[in-house]
Write a protein that holds these residues in place. Structure first.
Motif: not given
Length: 308
Positions: A177-200
């Motif tokens: 559950l600790v592994y899952f928690n950390t990974s899910i939060r990391g993936n969620e953070t990636m969404i914000g970064k992808l939105r800033s990269i792909f702005q079209e």
């Protein structure tokens, strides 16, 4: 092993590479790495980063290449931990999309099958990345259901008899559950970064993005709920074990005191001194009966205070 997938109402496997196709590489060997670095000119540093088991979700660019690292769940047999998370790298440029994972997982084959069944059209590389994140969230939830079933089974086993094996199993599930928690939060953070990269606007599917965020939040909330329940369960069983030890110690102390009474009397009357009972008939029986009465009295007292 690498496969070439082209989107035609779902991803269809092609015998060889062609422009604008998705190259999926799983458990790459020397030939796959040579193809990526020499023919497609993928930076070797990307491949090295993805090979790191502990690589966190992030994005990195080099020249015209973009590396996106995600964490996906998979079944595991290492150290008895049933599930863990591993990195998957998605390497893209203007014409090529490559996914690389150094482990065999169920997510990619299931995702490909799903696109064929739903006749999905993946329009851009951001669309593909978001759908892979969505698929990972679905598998997080699927594995979480299995973890919940394992926790329930371990709890039932502990109710019958507290064994070290069952407690260790709960600890391993807590690690998962600790592994899952950390990974899910990391993936969620990636969404914000992808939105800033792909702005079209044409490359961003807002409806898909909302679905991905919703699924990730559901997975994150589910992980937290199961983690809190498991933590409470572990604390409860720790208290039960401590209480059982105290009960056993009280009983052992009570038995020791009860057995000490006749031993003490026998020690007194076994001394090499005049006890004025050597001429009395049935002296031995009297001493034994007296010892039994005192022991019974001690047992009654301990029973009264619930030490037995």
């Amino acid at each position: 092993m690498r496969t070439y997938l082209y989107c035609e109402a779902g991803f269809v496997e092609k015998p060889q590479w062609q422009p604008n196709c998705w190259i999926n590489v799983e458990c790459p060997d020397a030939g796959d790495l040579k193809f990526l670095t020499q023919e497609l000119k993928v930076p070797e540093s990307f491949l090295t980063d993805i090979a790191d088991t502990d690589e966190r979700p992030r994005t990195e660019s080099e020249e015209n290449w973009l590396l996106t690292v995600l964490r996906i769940p998979m079944q595991s047999t290492q150290n008895g931990i049933p599930f863990t998370t591993v990195p998957i790298g998605i390497i893209t440029n203007n014409e090529i999309t490559i996914s690389i994972c150094y482990y065999h997982t169920e997510i990619i084959p299931d995702f490909i099958t799903y696109t064929r069944r739903k006749n999905l059209i993946v329009k851009s590389k951001l669309d593909l990345i978001l759908r892979l994140i969505y698929s990972s969230a679905v598998w997080f939830l699927k594995y979480l259901k299995q973890i919940n079933n394992d926790v329930t089974a371990a709890e039932k086993a502990l109710e019958r008899s507290i064994r070290n094996e069952d407690l260790l199993q709960l600890m391993k599930l807590q690690k998962t559950l600790v592994y899952f928690n950390t990974s899910i939060r990391g993936n969620e953070t990636m969404i914000g970064k992808l939105r800033s990269i792909f702005q079209e606007p044409e490359s961003l599917n807002e409806e898909l993005l909302e679905d991905v965020i919703t699924e990730l939040r559901q997975a994150y909330n589910t992980v937290n709920i199961y983690s809190d329940i498991l933590t409470g369960t572990m604390d409860a069983f720790a208290s039960i074990i401590s209480n059982n030890v105290n009960t056993i110690m009280k009983r052992m102390t009570s038995i020791s005191i009860i057995l000490m009474v006749p031993t003490l009397i026998a020690s007194f009357y076994g001394m090499n001194v005049d006890i004025h009972l050597d001429q009395m008939p049935h002296a031995f029986a009297i001493i034994v009966i007296f010892s039994v009465i005192l022991s019974a009295l001690a047992f009654f007292i301990f029973r009264k205070i619930k030490w037995f």
